[in-house]
Motif scaffolding. Sequence first.
Motif, PDB file in Angstrom:
ATOM      1  N   GLU A 152     -10.427  10.718  -0.160  1.00 51.21           N
ATOM      2  CA  GLU A 152     -10.469   9.680  -1.763  1.00 51.21           C
ATOM      3  C   GLU A 152     -10.708   8.261  -2.217  1.00 51.21           C
ATOM      4  OE1 GLU A 152      -6.160  13.141  -2.757  1.00 51.21           O
ATOM      5  OE2 GLU A 152      -6.159  11.223  -2.837  1.00 51.21           O
ATOM      6  N   SER A 153     -11.176   8.328  -2.603  1.00 57.01           N
ATOM      7  CA  SER A 153     -11.444   7.324  -2.928  1.00 57.01           C
ATOM      8  C   SER A 153     -10.510   6.290  -4.152  1.00 57.01           C
ATOM      9  CB  SER A 153     -13.493   7.192  -3.878  1.00 57.01           C
ATOM     10  OG  SER A 153     -12.972   7.712  -5.018  1.00 57.01           O
ATOM     11  N   TYR A 154      -9.959   7.133  -4.348  1.00 58.60           N
ATOM     12  CA  TYR A 154      -9.141   6.150  -5.374  1.00 58.60           C
ATOM     13  C   TYR A 154      -6.971   6.442  -4.624  1.00 58.60           C
ATOM     14  CZ  TYR A 154      -8.246  11.172  -6.182  1.00 58.60           C
ATOM     15  OH  TYR A 154      -8.444  12.934  -6.327  1.00 58.60           O
ATOM     16  N   GLY A 155      -7.009   7.059  -3.664  1.00 66.31           N
ATOM     17  CA  GLY A 155      -6.013   7.152  -2.901  1.00 66.31           C
ATOM     18  C   GLY A 155      -5.800   5.689  -2.200  1.00 66.31           C
ATOM     19  N   PHE A 156      -4.263   5.670  -1.645  1.00 70.06           N
ATOM     20  CA  PHE A 156      -4.308   4.519  -0.038  1.00 70.06           C
ATOM     21  C   PHE A 156      -2.795   5.040  -0.362  1.00 70.06           C
ATOM     22  CE2 PHE A 156      -3.899   2.543  -4.425  1.00 70.06           C
ATOM     23  CZ  PHE A 156      -2.447   1.371  -4.536  1.00 70.06           C
ATOM     24  N   TYR A 157      -2.584   4.349   1.011  1.00 74.32           N
ATOM     25  CA  TYR A 157      -1.866   4.126   1.570  1.00 74.32           C
ATOM     26  C   TYR A 157      -0.846   3.069   2.335  1.00 74.32           C
ATOM     27  CZ  TYR A 157      -1.770   9.092   2.970  1.00 74.32           C
ATOM     28  OH  TYR A 157      -2.818  10.171   3.562  1.00 74.32           O
ATOM     29  N   VAL A 158       0.881   2.493   1.700  1.00 76.02           N
ATOM     30  CA  VAL A 158       1.383   1.716   1.737  1.00 76.02           C
ATOM     31  C   VAL A 158       2.324   1.163   2.892  1.00 76.02           C
ATOM     32  CG1 VAL A 158       2.348  -0.958   0.788  1.00 76.02           C
ATOM     33  CG2 VAL A 158       0.405   0.713  -0.437  1.00 76.02           C
ATOM     34  N   SER A 159       2.418   0.865   4.227  1.00 79.19           N
ATOM     35  CA  SER A 159       3.411   1.038   4.679  1.00 79.19           C
ATOM     36  C   SER A 159       4.678  -0.211   4.804  1.00 79.19           C
ATOM     37  CB  SER A 159       3.675   0.930   6.251  1.00 79.19           C
ATOM     38  OG  SER A 159       3.375  -0.234   6.842  1.00 79.19           O
ATOM     39  N   LEU A 160       6.236   0.178   4.611  1.00 79.26           N
ATOM     40  CA  LEU A 160       6.945  -1.009   4.141  1.00 79.26           C
ATOM     41  C   LEU A 160       7.649  -1.620   4.694  1.00 79.26           C
ATOM     42  CD1 LEU A 160       7.215   0.241   0.842  1.00 79.26           C
ATOM     43  CD2 LEU A 160       5.761  -1.505   1.355  1.00 79.26           C
ATOM     44  N   GLU A 161       8.465  -3.274   5.173  1.00 78.78           N
ATOM     45  CA  GLU A 161       9.452  -3.639   5.845  1.00 78.78           C
ATOM     46  C   GLU A 161       9.878  -2.154   5.509  1.00 78.78           C
ATOM     47  OE1 GLU A 161      10.798  -7.842   6.924  1.00 78.78           O
ATOM     48  OE2 GLU A 161      10.965  -7.197   4.276  1.00 78.78           O
ATOM     49  N   ASN A 162      11.146  -1.524   5.095  1.00 82.73           N
ATOM     50  CA  ASN A 162      12.211  -1.168   4.544  1.00 82.73           C
ATOM     51  C   ASN A 162      11.996   0.040   5.605  1.00 82.73           C
ATOM     52  OD1 ASN A 162      10.393   0.451   2.533  1.00 82.73           O
ATOM     53  ND2 ASN A 162      12.112  -0.343   0.872  1.00 82.73           N
ATOM     54  N   GLY A 163      10.681   0.518   5.958  1.00 83.36           N
ATOM     55  CA  GLY A 163       9.967   2.034   6.588  1.00 83.36           C
ATOM     56  C   GLY A 163       9.590   2.922   6.113  1.00 83.36           C
ATOM     57  N   MET A 164       9.577   2.988   4.037  1.00 79.55           N
ATOM     58  CA  MET A 164       8.903   3.711   4.077  1.00 79.55           C
ATOM     59  C   MET A 164       7.571   3.825   3.589  1.00 79.55           C
ATOM     60  SD  MET A 164      12.525   4.630   2.715  1.00 79.55           S
ATOM     61  CE  MET A 164      11.210   5.286   1.090  1.00 79.55           C
ATOM     62  N   VAL A 165       6.559   4.287   3.831  1.00 79.74           N
ATOM     63  CA  VAL A 165       5.414   4.852   3.401  1.00 79.74           C
ATOM     64  C   VAL A 165       5.430   5.643   1.919  1.00 79.74           C
ATOM     65  CG1 VAL A 165       3.388   5.943   3.800  1.00 79.74           C
ATOM     66  CG2 VAL A 165       5.273   4.971   6.416  1.00 79.74           C
ATOM     67  N   VAL A 166       4.301   4.476   0.803  1.00 77.51           N
ATOM     68  CA  VAL A 166       4.470   5.677   0.028  1.00 77.51           C
ATOM     69  C   VAL A 166       2.671   5.217  -0.293  1.00 77.51           C
ATOM     70  CG1 VAL A 166       6.109   4.378  -1.213  1.00 77.51           C
ATOM     71  CG2 VAL A 166       4.257   3.266  -0.699  1.00 77.51           C
ATOM     72  N   ASN A 167       2.703   6.551  -1.343  1.00 74.63           N
ATOM     73  CA  ASN A 167       1.286   6.802  -1.274  1.00 74.63           C
ATOM     74  C   ASN A 167       0.901   7.008  -3.259  1.00 74.63           C
ATOM     75  OD1 ASN A 167      -1.023   9.263  -2.699  1.00 74.63           O
ATOM     76  ND2 ASN A 167      -1.624   8.477  -0.196  1.00 74.63           N
ATOM     77  N   TYR A 168      -0.231   5.729  -2.955  1.00 70.51           N
ATOM     78  CA  TYR A 168      -0.612   5.878  -4.764  1.00 70.51           C
ATOM     79  C   TYR A 168      -2.000   6.400  -5.200  1.00 70.51           C
ATOM     80  CZ  TYR A 168       3.742   2.310  -5.587  1.00 70.51           C
ATOM     81  OH  TYR A 168       4.701   2.084  -5.279  1.00 70.51           O
ATOM     82  N   ASP A 169      -2.276   6.832  -6.488  1.00 68.61           N
ATOM     83  CA  ASP A 169      -3.508   6.504  -7.142  1.00 68.61           C
ATOM     84  C   ASP A 169      -3.623   6.009  -7.627  1.00 68.61           C
ATOM     85  OD1 ASP A 169      -5.598   7.669  -8.722  1.00 68.61           O
ATOM     86  OD2 ASP A 169      -5.168   9.790  -9.009  1.00 68.61           O
ATOM     87  N   ALA A 170      -4.785   5.204  -7.248  1.00 63.30           N
ATOM     88  CA  ALA A 170      -5.244   3.855  -8.318  1.00 63.30           C
ATOM     89  C   ALA A 170      -5.790   3.769  -9.603  1.00 63.30           C
ATOM     90  CB  ALA A 170      -7.058   3.451  -7.084  1.00 63.30           C
ATOM     91  N   ARG A 171      -5.695   5.084  -9.902  1.00 64.63           N
ATOM     92  CA  ARG A 171      -5.975   5.279 -11.533  1.00 64.63           C
ATOM     93  C   ARG A 171      -4.806   5.244 -12.205  1.00 64.63           C
ATOM     94  NH1 ARG A 171      -9.213  10.913 -10.593  1.00 64.63           N
ATOM     95  NH2 ARG A 171      -7.171  11.722  -9.571  1.00 64.63           N
ATOM     96  N   THR A 172      -4.335   5.780 -11.953  1.00 66.29           N
ATOM     97  CA  THR A 172      -2.532   5.603 -12.741  1.00 66.29           C
ATOM     98  C   THR A 172      -1.839   3.825 -12.154  1.00 66.29           C
ATOM     99  OG1 THR A 172      -1.210   6.593 -10.822  1.00 66.29           O
ATOM    100  CG2 THR A 172      -2.484   7.811 -11.790  1.00 66.29           C
ATOM    101  N   LEU A 173      -2.938   3.318 -12.305  1.00 68.74           N
ATOM    102  CA  LEU A 173      -1.513   1.734 -11.781  1.00 68.74           C
ATOM    103  C   LEU A 173      -2.270   1.476 -12.835  1.00 68.74           C
ATOM    104  CD1 LEU A 173      -2.375   1.236  -8.135  1.00 68.74           C
ATOM    105  CD2 LEU A 173       0.018   2.577  -8.789  1.00 68.74           C
ATOM    106  N   PRO A 174      -1.149   0.216 -13.539  1.00 71.91           N
ATOM    107  CA  PRO A 174      -1.349  -0.015 -14.829  1.00 71.91           C
ATOM    108  C   PRO A 174      -1.766  -1.958 -14.046  1.00 71.91           C
ATOM    109  CG  PRO A 174       0.627  -0.626 -13.765  1.00 71.91           C
ATOM    110  CD  PRO A 174      -0.066   0.943 -13.448  1.00 71.91           C
ATOM    111  N   SER A 175      -2.238  -2.304 -15.580  1.00 70.31           N
ATOM    112  CA  SER A 175      -2.973  -3.537 -14.968  1.00 70.31           C
ATOM    113  C   SER A 175      -1.910  -4.856 -15.044  1.00 70.31           C
ATOM    114  CB  SER A 175      -4.207  -3.801 -16.336  1.00 70.31           C
ATOM    115  OG  SER A 175      -3.392  -4.313 -17.053  1.00 70.31           O
ATOM    116  N   ASN A 176      -0.491  -4.352 -16.171  1.00 69.73           N
ATOM    117  CA  ASN A 176       0.531  -5.341 -16.128  1.00 69.73           C
ATOM    118  C   ASN A 176       1.730  -4.883 -14.887  1.00 69.73           C
ATOM    119  OD1 ASN A 176       2.629  -7.020 -16.276  1.00 69.73           O
ATOM    120  ND2 ASN A 176       2.852  -6.271 -18.517  1.00 69.73           N
TER     121      ASN A 176
END
Length: 582
Positions: A415-439
């Motif tokens: 998916e050209s718009y999807g990405f994964y992020v792993s965090l220090e608290n043990g969580m993994v989150v998935n985002y759709d870049a098309r829905t993210l705000p600029s602010n």
Amino acid sequence: MSNLISAVAWVRRGVAQQHPTKYVLDDEELERVSKLARIELQDARLELERAHQAAAEMGKGLDVEDETGDMEEDGEAKEGDNEDDWEDEDDSAMDVDGPKEKKKSKPASKAKDDLSEYNLDDYDEEETDAASGTGGLFSNIKGLTYYKDNNDDPYITLKEDLEDDEKQELEVLPTDNLLVVAKTEDEISQLEIYVYDESEENLYAHHDLMLPSFPLCLEWLDYPPVSSASDQSQVNAPSNGFGNYIAVGTLDPEIEIWSLDTVEAMYPSTVLGRPDKTKAHVPVPLGTGKKKKKKTKARQKDESCHVDAVLGLSWNKNVRNLLASASADRTVKLWDLSRHPLGNLETGEGGGAIRSFDVHKDKVQAVQWNAQEPSVLLTGSYDRTVRTFDSRAPGTGVGAVVGSDVEALRWDPWESYGFYVSLENGMVVNYDARTLPSNLDTPSAARFTLSAHDGAASSIDVNPNIKGCIVTGGTDKLVKVWNITDEDNGKKNVSLVTSRDLGVGKVFSTQWSPDDPLTLAAAGSKAKLQIWDLGSNFGTRKVFAGKLKEAGKILKEKEGKDGHGGVIGVASDGESEEDDDE
């Protein structure tokens, strides 16, 4: 510093030269290295003076021994230093070696047990028979001829060809994968290059490269970087413009790029940065030493180079001459590998990074190019935010607040718009870049959140051969494989396929193989590299059978040899099995 592996990188099959070349350190290479590092004799002397001055200001003056400590104040030698002043008290007390006089046998009456007839007193003084030319038991050794080279000895018919033997040992077959490991052991950092033969399930060390500083990240690339006309790696590079290189980010601000097709190399193919400006090796005094606590001051940013450790690297596979880097100096920089790192060779101007992005307020931990959108970058920082922006217009980017320090991130290749992020608290989150705000003050919802590990989720990777297959590694010492499917309502369904402690300690790096769909590499705090072949697990094959069929991948059924359960590693040298509970 404990032993550990901080990063792992795969090299796909058929890329490495079958017969690597040997590094030659000649006058031209020394000139290239000195220019590349911008090192001259006067500069070295100036740096040494600065180092002494900085150490003195830090209250740690360098103690230098007085070279005249053994001389008297008047400059004369101490009494007794002249050999002519020495005399022997008793010349007769010293034994002088010389020819021994033969003892004359005294006439004596022969007794029953008398052995005088054998002349044992003169046994060691047996003289050589001048007429026959023989004398002694081992006198014929003088007649033997010794050949320094066995090829010159006519009695040796099986000639040795050391070059062919070494060439065969270093041979890399087109069916072999290479793995590059950033390893630190006993405070010595190096790159270890391994060869993995999947058909024989064999993993062995090929060669290594010494590093000047602690390595933090690796990135493989096939673009030959410009260095100088005498660069051996460029001379030996294929004529089609492709090569086999590894970029290394360390605690130093510079980025080193090494050729993996050159063994016993002493210097990298090129260095990105300005070591003459950063002077990372010169200590910087932070205060007078009177105060007990003194906060470290951030170094002044430079648009052309990093001034702090390089934490992340990403090579653009579409625009092959571009390399992005993330640093602890809070910037992301863009490098053009087709430009000479020194800039204009006549004036010395230019060189360095072509762009610098200041989009975060704290250290930038990770960066990655979008494989389907060549100009789009994804970055994650210790300011607990992720940003995605077009490198041509960074001010128009979008982002999200993730609630914890970013450990690693990956674009979804499916998916050209999807990405994964792993965090220090043990969580993994998935985002759709098309829905993210600029602010960033505007709330941004993730598509799904996964509680992956008890502790930091230190690594994540997306399978390039199977859609919806990811692997995570954490400080809980577990490596987990997940299956992500799409539901009819548009939501994502995430399920755990398998989990295993591979014996690498705290997991710092997990990477899928670029060739085998169910093979991954993992490494961590025990300085061990392990290959996990999930194809030997029936449950894993069953879960991903449908996706493999859709992708046109054929997975042969096989069982782990020797009862290793699909885990393949290098033979143990008896390293300690201490737990890393820090």
